[in-house]
Design an enzyme around this catalytic site. Structure first.
Site, mmCIF file in Angstrom:
data_model
loop_
_atom_site.group_PDB
_atom_site.id
_atom_site.type_symbol
_atom_site.label_atom_id
_atom_site.label_comp_id
_atom_site.label_asym_id
_atom_site.label_seq_id
_atom_site.Cartn_x
_atom_site.Cartn_y
_atom_site.Cartn_z
ATOM 1 N N HIS A 151 -0.110 10.984 -39.178
ATOM 2 C CA HIS A 151 -1.252 11.433 -38.367
ATOM 3 C C HIS A 151 -1.513 10.516 -37.171
ATOM 4 C CE1 HIS A 151 -2.255 14.596 -41.095
ATOM 5 N NE2 HIS A 151 -2.538 13.785 -42.101
ATOM 6 N N ASP B 270 4.738 16.883 -45.971
ATOM 7 C CA ASP B 270 3.384 16.619 -46.437
ATOM 8 C C ASP B 270 2.549 17.904 -46.356
ATOM 9 O OD1 ASP B 270 1.509 13.879 -46.629
ATOM 10 O OD2 ASP B 270 0.412 15.613 -45.873
ATOM 11 N N HIS C 288 -0.361 18.161 -45.129
ATOM 12 C CA HIS C 288 -1.068 18.167 -43.861
ATOM 13 C C HIS C 288 -0.083 18.039 -42.694
ATOM 14 C CE1 HIS C 288 -3.918 16.600 -46.906
ATOM 15 N NE2 HIS C 288 -4.737 17.436 -46.298
ATOM 16 N N ASP D 208 1.641 15.466 -51.581
ATOM 17 C CA ASP D 208 0.332 16.080 -51.820
ATOM 18 C C ASP D 208 0.403 17.599 -51.816
ATOM 19 O OD1 ASP D 208 0.938 16.020 -49.138
ATOM 20 O OD2 ASP D 208 -1.031 15.340 -48.473
#
Length: 346
Positions: free
Chosen positions: A160, A196, A198, A285
């Site tokens: 991120h 991931d 996200h 995740d």
């Protein structure tokens, strides 16, 4: 498979995270490292080695120098301003405000360099981020020298982190640092595949106008999921990078069969672009029991994921991203590595 890890990655132990309207203990915690290492040792997947210090030069190759300096001094400046809690941004240069100047006050600087209010800065944050990028770069060194796969147990995660912004628990973009370093050694095309839950917004932003790095991300639809403002399917790169960024947003509740269809599309894209190195932003995740995600992958699915990745036949560096402190984080991460090794004969 060589595994790189450092105790210094656990120096960051934040006490506060803003989640669902509450200040609470963060999901991203040092225990994540212990859970993965425990499974690495139980399975004897590979030797665990401490990283070498690579300095700041590889970081500055992808991150803004003023941003890096801010991270280095933030905690001291926050304390010097008389604040008693952790450094959490509360103001941003939003659409109706100026975004062309950096305030002198640490509170304004936090908002300028932050993607959101989820990630606090606490003692040890900068030191842990430095150790995390050293883990990633040492894993890359091993793979470039030997051709063998490697796993960097990075913490904090990195995907991120944009060129000059932190958030989503990320400060330095480990995958981007590794990709750029690989290019600097003479490789012509590197691919970063982000699995991931996200979207890897930082990795996309750093390489969006470049053709040397193919960035792809399979993730929760940003219409419903963090980071909300990036990760849509129509984001394909720009300029020389047009066609070298591919997003595969999927709805909450997605199972492995649907997820794996997107993975096969991503693998075909990697073959088409003739990448010479695979960097996997390994977030686990996507697991059905993860506390802040919404896909439905089961532990056995991660082994199949590793098997499919091995089918590329590329030198591969795995870097830990998300996957939070549930017992299965170690099982799921190592299952990917075991599936990869079983299929590749590594």
């Amino acid at each position: 498979m060589r595994v790189y890890s450092s105790e210094a990655t656990k120096l960051r132990r934040a006490q506060t995270e803003l989640h669902d309207g509450q200040l609470m203990a963060p999901f991203e915690c040092p225990e994540r490292v212990d859970l993965v290492l425990k499974r690495v040792r139980e399975t004897a997947i590979g030797e665990v080695v401490a990283p070498q210090d690579h300095g700041l030069e590889p970081v500055l190759a992808v991150h803004d120098a003023d941003y890096v300096a801010f991270l280095g001094r933030c905690w001291a400046d926050w304390q010097a301003a008389g604040n008693s809690g952790e450094a959490i941004p509360t103001n941003w240069p939003a659409r109706t405000l100026r975004g062309d100047r950096i305030p002198g006050h640490i509170g304004g600087q936090l908002g300028f360099y932050a993607l959101g209010g989820d990630t606090s800065i606490c003692p040890g944050t900068f030191e842990a981020a430095l150790a995390s990028k050293d883990v990633a770069l040492s894993a890359l060194d091993h793979t470039l020298e030997t051709g063998e796969p490697s796993f960097g147990l990075c913490r904090p995660p990195g995907h991120h982190a944009a060129k000059d912004q932190f958030g989503g628990y990320c400060f330095f973009n480990n995958a981007a640092v590794v990709a750029q370093k690989a290019l600097d050694t003479g490789l012509g095309c590197v691919t970063v595949l982000d699995v991931d839950f996200h979207h890897g917004n930082g990795t996309q932003q750093i390489f969006y106008d470049r053709a040397e790095v193919l960035t792809q991300s399979i993730h929760g639809d940003p219409d419903q999921c963090f980071p909300y403002y990036l990760g849509y399917a129509d984001e394909r790169g720009e300029g020389e990078g047009l066609g070298y960024n591919v997003n595969y947003p999927l709805p909450p509740g997605t199972d492995y069969a649907t997820w794996a269809e997107r993975l096969e599309l991503a693998l075909a894209e990697i073959r088409d672009k003739k990448a010479e190195l695979l960097v996997v932003s390994l977030g686990v995740d996507t697991f059905e029991g993860d506390p802040i995600s919404a896909f439905r992958l089961k532990s056995d699915d991660f082994r199949d994921m590793g098997r499919r990745l091995a089918g590329l036949g590329l030198p591969t560096v795995f870097l830990l991203e998300g996957g939070y402190a549930v017992a299965e984080i170690g099982v799921n991460a190592v299952n990917v590595l075991q599936g990869f090794e079983a299929a590749s004969g590594a």
